[in-house]
Design an enzyme around this catalytic site. Structure first.
Site, PDB file in Angstrom:
ATOM      1  N   GLY A 260      46.444  53.592 100.012  1.00 37.74           N
ATOM      2  CA  GLY A 260      46.957  54.156  98.786  1.00 37.74           C
ATOM      3  C   GLY A 260      46.171  53.623  97.372  1.00 37.74           C
ATOM      4  O   GLY A 260      45.199  54.574  97.081  1.00 37.74           O
ATOM      5  N   CYS A 326      62.702  45.150  75.126  1.00 37.08           N
ATOM      6  CA  CYS A 326      63.667  44.151  74.540  1.00 37.08           C
ATOM      7  C   CYS A 326      63.201  43.085  75.588  1.00 37.08           C
ATOM      8  O   CYS A 326      64.447  42.642  76.388  1.00 37.08           O
ATOM      9  CB  CYS A 326      64.939  44.416  74.268  1.00 37.08           C
ATOM     10  SG  CYS A 326      65.029  45.572  73.152  1.00 37.08           S
ATOM     11  N   TYR A 356      50.646  52.646  91.910  1.00 39.81           N
ATOM     12  CA  TYR A 356      51.633  51.576  91.561  1.00 39.81           C
ATOM     13  C   TYR A 356      51.876  51.543  89.904  1.00 39.81           C
ATOM     14  O   TYR A 356      52.158  50.687  89.429  1.00 39.81           O
ATOM     15  CB  TYR A 356      51.272  50.057  91.874  1.00 39.81           C
ATOM     16  CG  TYR A 356      51.165  50.364  93.605  1.00 39.81           C
ATOM     17  CD1 TYR A 356      52.419  50.604  94.483  1.00 39.81           C
ATOM     18  CD2 TYR A 356      49.965  50.317  94.125  1.00 39.81           C
ATOM     19  CE1 TYR A 356      52.128  50.932  95.875  1.00 39.81           C
ATOM     20  CE2 TYR A 356      49.743  50.443  95.607  1.00 39.81           C
ATOM     21  CZ  TYR A 356      50.868  50.946  96.135  1.00 39.81           C
ATOM     22  OH  TYR A 356      50.686  50.860  97.748  1.00 39.81           O
TER      23      TYR A 356
HETATM   24  C1  LIG Z   1      52.521  50.273 100.719  1.00 39.20           C
HETATM   25  C2  LIG Z   1      51.993  50.518 102.070  1.00 39.20           C
HETATM   26  C3  LIG Z   1      50.812  51.231 102.344  1.00 39.20           C
HETATM   27  C4  LIG Z   1      49.717  51.454 101.153  1.00 39.20           C
HETATM   28  O1  LIG Z   1      49.081  50.255 100.727  1.00 39.20           O
HETATM   29  P1  LIG Z   1      47.947  50.371  99.767  1.00 39.20           P
HETATM   30  O2  LIG Z   1      47.802  48.619  99.602  1.00 39.20           O
HETATM   31  O3  LIG Z   1      48.282  50.979  98.503  1.00 39.20           O
HETATM   32  O4  LIG Z   1      46.574  50.907 100.414  1.00 39.20           O
HETATM   33  C5  LIG Z   1      50.323  51.656 103.664  1.00 39.20           C
HETATM   34  N1  LIG Z   1      51.235  51.417 104.719  1.00 39.20           N
HETATM   35  C6  LIG Z   1      52.605  51.038 104.604  1.00 39.20           C
HETATM   36  C7  LIG Z   1      53.416  50.839 105.872  1.00 39.20           C
HETATM   37  C8  LIG Z   1      52.743  50.627 103.246  1.00 39.20           C
HETATM   38  O5  LIG Z   1      54.183  50.153 103.165  1.00 39.20           O
END
Ligand SMILES: *Cc1c(COP(=O)(O)O)cnc(C)c1O
Length: 402
Positions: A260, A326, A356
């Site tokens: 991600g 706030c 994120y």
């Molecule tokens: C959050 C998550 C990812 C992605 O994590 P990154 O650090 O953004 O690469 C991949 N697999 C699972 C199961 C996750 O929960």
């Protein structure tokens, strides 16, 4: 990039994504694993905009989803169903049912109890559920405790012995078909050793399962590769691939990656404008139109985001960059060297905001979520409209008794 022109065109606060960067990062990762059966399943939660998911699906990417909502987003964005994975530590019966009906690649199980629910739901639908088990290798990923998931003290996955029991049960079940093996030890990983050690542990389990004639086709190594926010030394895709490939040497499996942050973090920018400046005693504050509801990472994790002050002098002094919400926790940066001549309307570009960022945003303080813009091939386009006041009250208004 001409952020000033974009801010003038679309207003601030605003998220801007460099789709050409997303493209390059995806290809870089794919190239590192060249010659192997590979599925890059983009972790939708990092940035869930339909156009972003679609960008990766056009490169033959899949989707790693942690709710049925994300599964449906992925399908809506054009991801093929056989490239969609459903993970997550607590899936409801209705989510399981929908996932089975939608016929996605597999469901990642996180407990024995969940396996029994999936079996029951599959039985009711008279279907065979393709499953994978998320194994917790009990290895310290050496990252922030809030984003660490690979220790037994974390809520994720099952230990190796439980995993073996689940696979043996699933093998005998008419309604379960084990096809994958999964681990994901945390996010923002900057050290290769914990990943390599986990992959080694889990690949040994894979060999054990193959010996029991449990035919695991997918070796899912999760996501988590870290990025540079400040001065972190990160893992190169090449070293990452080499470590994984050396461990699974000789196993006939499709490797699944679930990146991600790696794909999107540094292709995203959060644009925000200065409202005012003030001093409380000796403490200097720059108040901006963006806030913790737009970009939560500094408040939630104490995360650092580099900030570019677009049209100011180089002479600086220390200031807190804070939003209008706030809460004392509403800041984007603390004690940051800030140009001494900032004035109302000046533009700040908050870097590394592609992952994120928007996906964690909320409507706290009845602030509409901001617009999102894609930059691609020299063009800019809106990919999510700014929320209006009417959007914010739409689900409440009709229930109001005056
Ligand atoms: C959050 C998550 C990812 C992605 O994590 P990154 O650090 O953004 O690469 C991949 N697999 C699972 C199961 C996750 O929960």
């Amino acid at each position: 990039m001409n952020f000033k022109a974009i801010a003038e065109k679309y207003g601030t606060p605003l998220y801007v994504y460099d789709f050409d960067y997303f493209h390059e990062r995806f290809l870089e990762l794919r190239k590192a694993f060249r010659g192997n059966k590979l599925l890059i399943a983009y972790a939708v939660k990092s940035n869930s905009n339909l156009s972003v998911i679609n960008k990766f699906s056009q490169l033959d990417g899949g989707a790693d989803c942690v709710s049925i909502g994300e599964v449906k987003r992925a399908l809506k964005a054009g991801v093929e169903k056989y490239r969609i994975i459903f993970s997550g530590v607590g899936k409801s019966d209705s989510e399981i049912r929908e996932a089975l009906e939608l016929d996605i690649l597999f469901i990642n199980l996180e407990s024995e109890a969940e396996m029994l629910r999936v079996e029951q739901v599959a039985k009711e639908l008279n279907k065979q559920a393709r499953i994978s088990v998320r194994v917790n290798p009990n290895i310290d990923p050496q990252t922030h405790p809030y984003i660490s998931t690979g220790l037994h003290e974390n809520k994720f996955g099952v230990d190796i012995d439980t995993a073996k029991r689940i696979y043996l049960y699933a093998k005998r079940s008419e309604f379960l078909k084990p096809v994958g093996l999964h681990f994901h030890i945390g996010s923002q990983l900057t050290k290769l050793a914990p990943i390599r050690d986990s992959a080694e542990k889990i690949s040994n389990l894979l060999r054990h399962l193959k010996a029991l004639e449990i035919d695991i086709k997918f070796f899912d190594i999760g996501g988590g590769i870290g990025v540079q926010y400040r001065d972190e030394v990160t893992i190169s895709p090449k070293d990452y691939a080499e470590a994984i490939l050396s461990v699974i040497n000789g196993l006939d499996v499709t490797i699944i990656l679930e990146p991600g942050r790696f794909l999107v973090a540094n292709g995203g920018y959060f644009l925000t404008s200065v409202l005012y400046e003030k001093k409380n005693g000796n403490k200097r504050f720059v108040i901006i139109d963006g806030a913790m509801n737009d970009l939560l990472r500094p408040s939630l994790y104490g995360a650092f985001h580099d900030i570019e002050f677009v049209n100011n002098s180089s002479e600086t002094s220390s200031a807190d960059i804070v939003g209008p919400i706030c809460e004392s926790g509403d800041f984007i940066a603390k004690n940051r060297e800030t140009p001494i001549d900032v004035k109302s309307g000046d533009l700040l570009v908050v870097k590394s905001a592609g992952a994120y960022g928007f996906s964690m945003s909320s409507n706290y303080n009845t602030r509409g979520r901001v617009a999102e813009i894609a930059l691609e091939n020299g063009n800019d386009r809106l990919i999510r409209a700014r929320e209006t006041f009417e959007d914010l009250i739409a689900l409440e208004e009709k229930y109001l008794i005056k």
